[in-house]
Design an enzyme around this catalytic site. Structure first.
Site, PDB file in Angstrom:
ATOM      1  N   LYS A  14     -13.341  -3.224  -1.571  1.00 40.28           N
ATOM      2  CA  LYS A  14     -13.135  -4.124  -2.720  1.00 40.28           C
ATOM      3  C   LYS A  14     -13.727  -5.506  -2.438  1.00 40.28           C
ATOM      4  O   LYS A  14     -14.484  -6.054  -3.236  1.00 40.28           O
ATOM      5  CB  LYS A  14     -11.625  -4.262  -3.029  1.00 40.28           C
ATOM      6  CG  LYS A  14     -10.909  -2.940  -3.248  1.00 40.28           C
ATOM      7  CD  LYS A  14      -9.436  -3.114  -3.550  1.00 40.28           C
ATOM      8  CE  LYS A  14      -8.581  -3.664  -2.414  1.00 40.28           C
ATOM      9  NZ  LYS A  14      -8.467  -2.755  -1.253  1.00 40.28           N
ATOM     10  N   ARG A  88      -1.041  -4.817  -7.782  1.00 35.47           N
ATOM     11  CA  ARG A  88      -0.723  -3.761  -6.823  1.00 35.47           C
ATOM     12  C   ARG A  88       0.556  -3.023  -7.183  1.00 35.47           C
ATOM     13  O   ARG A  88       0.935  -2.091  -6.476  1.00 35.47           O
ATOM     14  CB  ARG A  88      -0.515  -4.405  -5.442  1.00 35.47           C
ATOM     15  CG  ARG A  88      -1.711  -4.358  -4.532  1.00 35.47           C
ATOM     16  CD  ARG A  88      -1.312  -5.104  -3.292  1.00 35.47           C
ATOM     17  NE  ARG A  88      -1.971  -4.643  -2.119  1.00 35.47           N
ATOM     18  CZ  ARG A  88      -3.085  -5.188  -1.628  1.00 35.47           C
ATOM     19  NH1 ARG A  88      -3.666  -6.185  -2.250  1.00 35.47           N
ATOM     20  NH2 ARG A  88      -3.606  -4.722  -0.520  1.00 35.47           N
ATOM     21  N   ARG A 127     -13.688  -3.630  11.211  1.00 38.70           N
ATOM     22  CA  ARG A 127     -13.965  -4.788  10.346  1.00 38.70           C
ATOM     23  C   ARG A 127     -13.779  -6.139  11.057  1.00 38.70           C
ATOM     24  O   ARG A 127     -12.875  -6.320  11.842  1.00 38.70           O
ATOM     25  CB  ARG A 127     -13.027  -4.772   9.146  1.00 38.70           C
ATOM     26  CG  ARG A 127     -13.137  -6.074   8.345  1.00 38.70           C
ATOM     27  CD  ARG A 127     -12.394  -6.059   7.060  1.00 38.70           C
ATOM     28  NE  ARG A 127     -11.023  -5.669   7.173  1.00 38.70           N
ATOM     29  CZ  ARG A 127     -10.263  -5.406   6.117  1.00 38.70           C
ATOM     30  NH1 ARG A 127     -10.768  -5.482   4.914  1.00 38.70           N
ATOM     31  NH2 ARG A 127      -9.017  -5.066   6.280  1.00 38.70           N
ATOM     32  N   ARG A 161      -8.489  -9.275  11.494  1.00 41.46           N
ATOM     33  CA  ARG A 161      -7.207  -9.550  10.838  1.00 41.46           C
ATOM     34  C   ARG A 161      -6.027  -9.006  11.626  1.00 41.46           C
ATOM     35  O   ARG A 161      -6.116  -7.945  12.232  1.00 41.46           O
ATOM     36  CB  ARG A 161      -7.210  -8.927   9.434  1.00 41.46           C
ATOM     37  CG  ARG A 161      -7.808  -9.857   8.414  1.00 41.46           C
ATOM     38  CD  ARG A 161      -8.080  -9.215   7.091  1.00 41.46           C
ATOM     39  NE  ARG A 161      -7.028  -8.356   6.577  1.00 41.46           N
ATOM     40  CZ  ARG A 161      -7.102  -7.750   5.394  1.00 41.46           C
ATOM     41  NH1 ARG A 161      -8.161  -7.939   4.628  1.00 41.46           N
ATOM     42  NH2 ARG A 161      -6.134  -6.979   4.978  1.00 41.46           N
ATOM     43  N   ARG A 172       0.372   0.057   5.256  1.00 44.10           N
ATOM     44  CA  ARG A 172      -0.426  -0.385   4.104  1.00 44.10           C
ATOM     45  C   ARG A 172      -0.841   0.812   3.235  1.00 44.10           C
ATOM     46  O   ARG A 172      -0.817   0.729   2.011  1.00 44.10           O
ATOM     47  CB  ARG A 172      -1.670  -1.143   4.589  1.00 44.10           C
ATOM     48  CG  ARG A 172      -1.335  -2.541   5.087  1.00 44.10           C
ATOM     49  CD  ARG A 172      -2.429  -3.108   5.974  1.00 44.10           C
ATOM     50  NE  ARG A 172      -3.679  -3.348   5.295  1.00 44.10           N
ATOM     51  CZ  ARG A 172      -4.836  -3.571   5.934  1.00 44.10           C
ATOM     52  NH1 ARG A 172      -4.866  -3.596   7.250  1.00 44.10           N
ATOM     53  NH2 ARG A 172      -5.928  -3.792   5.251  1.00 44.10           N
TER      54      ARG A 172
END
Ligand code: AP5
Length: 217
Positions: A14, A88, A127, A161, A172
């Site tokens: 996203k 969400r 990431r 992160r 998550r």
């Protein structure tokens, strides 16, 4: 001006696609994840409140994120808004519809990015992002051209992160399937949903997103 939602599980891409739309179409990215991370680093009371929740992988309360979005919607956007990571929950989706109505705007499309769990784990574990401009990279699929230096702004502040670890990712994903995936049916019923293959290469995903946007203009 086109307002869209990018909907998908953690790591679906996203943020990556939102950044491209900001550059190419003068759209404004409204990422509740980025807003909450900014609040965390600012040391504000709200930031302190949400830090542990986010690091664990749980969702922050609807009231907090709806408040953040309401504030940002007051800012004009030439190209339109990209809602990234918001809504969400069904409560957030209803709140967004009300906020858009109040500001005389509409929602043009919801793009669901479909990616399987195995790919998500690989994406999240590789990431890293630029702490200065927010550009998103990956150890294998999109490394920086020069090691340790952001291609976009030249910063050496590259970060991973706190919630990009196996335990938090499990939570998550569960939060996504329990609380966010019902939005797929919600927007399908409103005839606003388009599902695209998020497993494709970044350029192919971008082309699929562009096709949806071009249909709205
Ligand atoms: P948030 O920051 O929104 O995280 P997320 O939804 O988990 O999504 P990610 O940012 O992890 O993934 P992404 O889809 O943007 O993927 P990316 O483009 O980076 O939320 C974090 C937390 O904040 C939540 O857990 C919650 O606590 C809180 N929160 C936020 N919003 C909230 C809300 N509305 N309500 C309540 N709580 C909220 O890509 C991932 C990696 O894959 C990158 O390395 C990228 O380079 C790579 N990649 C991308 N596309 C491709 C491709 N096509 N092929 C190969 N690799 C790719």
């Amino acid at each position: 001006m086109v307002n869209i939602i990018l909907l998908g599980p953690p790591g679906a891409g996203k943020g990556t696609q939102a950044k491209r739309l900001v550059d190419q179409r003068a759209m404004v990215q409204l990422s509740t994840g980025d807003m909450l991370r900014d609040a965390k680093t600012s040391g504000s009371e709200m930031g302190r409140k949400v830090a542990a929740v986010m690091d664990r992988g749980d969702l922050v309360t609807d009231e907090i994120v709806i408040g953040l979005i309401a504030e940002k919607l007051a800012t004009p956007s030439v190209g339109g808004f990209i809602f990234d990571g918001f809504p969400r929950t069904l409560k957030q989706a209803d709140a967004l519809a009300d906020l858009l109505l109040q500001s005389g705007q509409g929602l043009d499309a919801v793009i669901e990015m479909q990616v399987d769990d195995a790919a998500l784990v690989a994406r999240i574990s590789g990431r890293y992002t630029c702490g200065n401009c927010g550009e998103v990279y990956h150890d294998t699929t999109r490394p920086t051209k020069a090691a340790g230096v952001c291609d976009a702004c030249g910063s050496t502040d590259l970060r991973r992160r706190a919630d990009d670890n196996a335990d938090a990712l499990r939570i998550r994903l569960m939060e996504y399937y329990k609380k966010t995936s019902p939005l797929i049916g919600y927007y399908y019923a409103k005839k606003q949903l388009t599902s695209i293959d998020g497993l494709a290469e970044m350029d192919a995903v971008a082309a699929a997103v562009a096709k949806v946007l071009d249909r709205q203009e």
